[in-house]
Design an enzyme around this catalytic site. Structure first.
Site, PDB file in Angstrom:
ATOM      1  N   ARG A   1       0.852  -1.097   0.032  1.00  0.00           N
ATOM      2  CA  ARG A   1      -0.080  -0.140   0.100  1.00  0.00           C
ATOM      3  C   ARG A   1       0.778   1.186  -0.008  1.00  0.00           C
ATOM      4  O   ARG A   1       0.425   2.251  -0.338  1.00  0.00           O
ATOM      5  CB  ARG A   1      -1.007   0.032   0.993  1.00  0.00           C
ATOM      6  CG  ARG A   1      -1.840  -1.073   1.182  1.00  0.00           C
ATOM      7  CD  ARG A   1      -2.509  -1.167   2.642  1.00  0.00           C
ATOM      8  NE  ARG A   1      -1.560  -1.596   3.642  1.00  0.00           N
ATOM      9  CZ  ARG A   1      -1.768  -1.549   4.960  1.00  0.00           C
ATOM     10  NH1 ARG A   1      -2.894  -1.194   5.416  1.00  0.00           N
ATOM     11  NH2 ARG A   1      -0.590  -1.840   5.795  1.00  0.00           N
TER      12      ARG A   1
ATOM     13  N   GLN B   1       0.399  24.999  19.653  1.00  0.00           N
ATOM     14  CA  GLN B   1       0.663  25.863  18.565  1.00  0.00           C
ATOM     15  C   GLN B   1       1.301  25.287  17.804  1.00  0.00           C
ATOM     16  O   GLN B   1       2.472  24.512  17.816  1.00  0.00           O
ATOM     17  CB  GLN B   1       1.371  27.230  18.945  1.00  0.00           C
ATOM     18  CG  GLN B   1       1.240  28.216  17.932  1.00  0.00           C
ATOM     19  CD  GLN B   1       1.745  29.787  18.193  1.00  0.00           C
ATOM     20  OE1 GLN B   1       1.091  30.156  19.162  1.00  0.00           O
ATOM     21  NE2 GLN B   1       2.534  30.105  17.448  1.00  0.00           N
TER      22      GLN B   1
ATOM     23  N   ASN C   1       3.363  25.768  13.505  1.00  0.00           N
ATOM     24  CA  ASN C   1       3.449  26.724  12.374  1.00  0.00           C
ATOM     25  C   ASN C   1       3.856  25.997  11.079  1.00  0.00           C
ATOM     26  O   ASN C   1       4.680  24.913  11.047  1.00  0.00           O
ATOM     27  CB  ASN C   1       4.372  27.794  12.791  1.00  0.00           C
ATOM     28  CG  ASN C   1       4.185  28.494  14.251  1.00  0.00           C
ATOM     29  OD1 ASN C   1       2.866  28.721  14.437  1.00  0.00           O
ATOM     30  ND2 ASN C   1       4.937  28.546  15.083  1.00  0.00           N
TER      31      ASN C   1
ATOM     32  N   ARG D   1      16.661  31.685   8.158  1.00  0.00           N
ATOM     33  CA  ARG D   1      15.656  32.246   9.088  1.00  0.00           C
ATOM     34  C   ARG D   1      16.273  31.793  10.532  1.00  0.00           C
ATOM     35  O   ARG D   1      16.567  30.710  10.744  1.00  0.00           O
ATOM     36  CB  ARG D   1      14.053  31.649   9.050  1.00  0.00           C
ATOM     37  CG  ARG D   1      13.506  31.952   7.748  1.00  0.00           C
ATOM     38  CD  ARG D   1      12.176  31.469   7.734  1.00  0.00           C
ATOM     39  NE  ARG D   1      11.493  31.594   6.496  1.00  0.00           N
ATOM     40  CZ  ARG D   1      10.466  32.291   6.036  1.00  0.00           C
ATOM     41  NH1 ARG D   1       9.939  32.759   7.452  1.00  0.00           N
ATOM     42  NH2 ARG D   1       9.596  32.440   5.074  1.00  0.00           N
TER      43      ARG D   1
ATOM     44  N   HIS E   1      16.178  32.281  16.513  1.00  0.00           N
ATOM     45  CA  HIS E   1      14.929  32.748  17.149  1.00  0.00           C
ATOM     46  C   HIS E   1      14.856  31.965  18.436  1.00  0.00           C
ATOM     47  O   HIS E   1      14.935  30.895  18.297  1.00  0.00           O
ATOM     48  CB  HIS E   1      13.729  32.743  16.379  1.00  0.00           C
ATOM     49  CG  HIS E   1      13.857  33.594  15.047  1.00  0.00           C
ATOM     50  ND1 HIS E   1      13.205  33.289  13.739  1.00  0.00           N
ATOM     51  CD2 HIS E   1      14.366  34.570  14.605  1.00  0.00           C
ATOM     52  CE1 HIS E   1      13.437  33.999  12.817  1.00  0.00           C
ATOM     53  NE2 HIS E   1      14.393  35.093  13.284  1.00  0.00           N
TER      54      HIS E   1
ATOM     55  N   LYS F   1      10.730  23.254  20.557  1.00  0.00           N
ATOM     56  CA  LYS F   1      10.151  23.324  19.208  1.00  0.00           C
ATOM     57  C   LYS F   1      10.552  21.927  18.705  1.00  0.00           C
ATOM     58  O   LYS F   1      11.692  21.059  19.036  1.00  0.00           O
ATOM     59  CB  LYS F   1      10.720  24.254  18.345  1.00  0.00           C
ATOM     60  CG  LYS F   1      10.721  25.750  18.630  1.00  0.00           C
ATOM     61  CD  LYS F   1      11.352  26.541  17.647  1.00  0.00           C
ATOM     62  CE  LYS F   1      11.283  27.976  18.102  1.00  0.00           C
ATOM     63  NZ  LYS F   1      11.933  28.825  17.219  1.00  0.00           N
TER      64      LYS F   1
ATOM     65  N   HIS G   1      16.814  28.726  17.622  1.00  0.00           N
ATOM     66  CA  HIS G   1      16.551  28.086  16.256  1.00  0.00           C
ATOM     67  C   HIS G   1      16.621  28.914  15.141  1.00  0.00           C
ATOM     68  O   HIS G   1      16.237  30.030  15.117  1.00  0.00           O
ATOM     69  CB  HIS G   1      15.424  27.303  16.435  1.00  0.00           C
ATOM     70  CG  HIS G   1      14.918  26.653  15.368  1.00  0.00           C
ATOM     71  ND1 HIS G   1      14.132  26.951  14.333  1.00  0.00           N
ATOM     72  CD2 HIS G   1      15.371  25.316  14.627  1.00  0.00           C
ATOM     73  CE1 HIS G   1      13.546  26.186  13.242  1.00  0.00           C
ATOM     74  NE2 HIS G   1      14.657  25.198  13.547  1.00  0.00           N
TER      75      HIS G   1
ATOM     76  N   TYR H   1       6.329  23.081  12.299  1.00  0.00           N
ATOM     77  CA  TYR H   1       6.742  23.390  13.886  1.00  0.00           C
ATOM     78  C   TYR H   1       5.657  22.850  14.664  1.00  0.00           C
ATOM     79  O   TYR H   1       4.654  23.382  14.534  1.00  0.00           O
ATOM     80  CB  TYR H   1       7.090  24.831  13.960  1.00  0.00           C
ATOM     81  CG  TYR H   1       8.392  25.512  13.274  1.00  0.00           C
ATOM     82  CD1 TYR H   1       9.186  25.924  13.951  1.00  0.00           C
ATOM     83  CD2 TYR H   1       8.206  25.770  11.971  1.00  0.00           C
ATOM     84  CE1 TYR H   1      10.380  26.571  13.486  1.00  0.00           C
ATOM     85  CE2 TYR H   1       9.260  26.628  11.075  1.00  0.00           C
ATOM     86  CZ  TYR H   1      10.324  27.092  12.196  1.00  0.00           C
ATOM     87  OH  TYR H   1      11.283  27.761  11.733  1.00  0.00           O
TER      88      TYR H   1
ATOM     89  N   ASP I   1      16.280  39.769  10.792  1.00  0.00           N
ATOM     90  CA  ASP I   1      17.294  38.915  11.179  1.00  0.00           C
ATOM     91  C   ASP I   1      18.596  39.436  10.904  1.00  0.00           C
ATOM     92  O   ASP I   1      19.421  39.215  11.809  1.00  0.00           O
ATOM     93  CB  ASP I   1      17.227  37.494  10.401  1.00  0.00           C
ATOM     94  CG  ASP I   1      15.750  36.558  10.792  1.00  0.00           C
ATOM     95  OD1 ASP I   1      15.399  37.224  12.116  1.00  0.00           O
ATOM     96  OD2 ASP I   1      15.654  35.519  10.412  1.00  0.00           O
TER      97      ASP I   1
END
Length: 180
Positions: free
Chosen positions: A23, A46, A48, A59, A62, A72, A119, A132, A168
């Site tokens: 399958r 949450q 994202n 990116r 953060h 995360k 991150h 995320y 950034d």
């Protein structure tokens, strides 16, 4: 799922264990009980998505500060990225160390980044999308960041980024004790 520790205390590369038959394929990507047993966050209020059109998009780096630091769980659902966790926890045995993993949508691996770590990622090809899971909801006034190219960290990015947001690019260099 297989959990492999990294150079950052509490950060893990998580590989799925695929079951393949006529399958197709099935694999568990998350189990609250298993994550709890490994001492990891198991509630994610949450989620994202980050879509990135071009190779060389950066990116980061953060994180969310106290009193709501966030763990995360990051996964590439399309494309490949060089994903980095940076330990900004002064009491950690790996303070100011970083770990990186190549997240690959075809491999279906994930990176668990503990609360208190910054991150960031660099796209390795065009058309990358990341998913995320966050252990805390976003609080704008607690959103922080440090320079991706700060010599204090010495992150060995695979190549120089081509696209970096104004936000950034304007992040300050890290000074011990000022970003907690």
């Amino acid at each position: 799922m297989r959990f492999a520790p990294t150079a950052v205390a509490g950060a893990f590369v998580i590989d799925v264990e695929e079951r393949v038959d006529d399958r197709g394929m099935f694999a568990r990507t998350f189990c609250a009980e298993t994550f709890t047993a490994h001492g990891l966050a198991s509630v994610y209020p949450q989620c994202n998505v980050s879509q990135n059109h071009k190779r060389g998009t950066l990116r980061g780096m953060h994180y969310q500060a106290d009193p709501k630091p966030e763990a995360k769980l990051v996964r590439a659902v399309r494309g490949r990225v060089f994903d980095v966790a940076l330990d900004l926890r002064p009491a950690s045995k790996t303070y100011l160390k970083w770990a990186a993993v190549e997240l690959d949508g075809e491999r279906r691996n994930a990176f668990y980044i503990p609360a208190g770590c910054a991150h960031g990622f660099l796209t390795l090809e065009d058309d990358c999308e990341l998913f995320y899971q966050m252990s805390e909801v976003y609080v704008a006034e607690l959103a922080m960041g440090v320079r991706y190219d700060d010599p204090e960290f010495g992150i060995a990015w695979p190549f120089a980024p081509v696209i970096v947001s104004e936000r950034d690019a304007a992040l300050e260099h890290y000074s011990r004790g000022t970003h907690t």
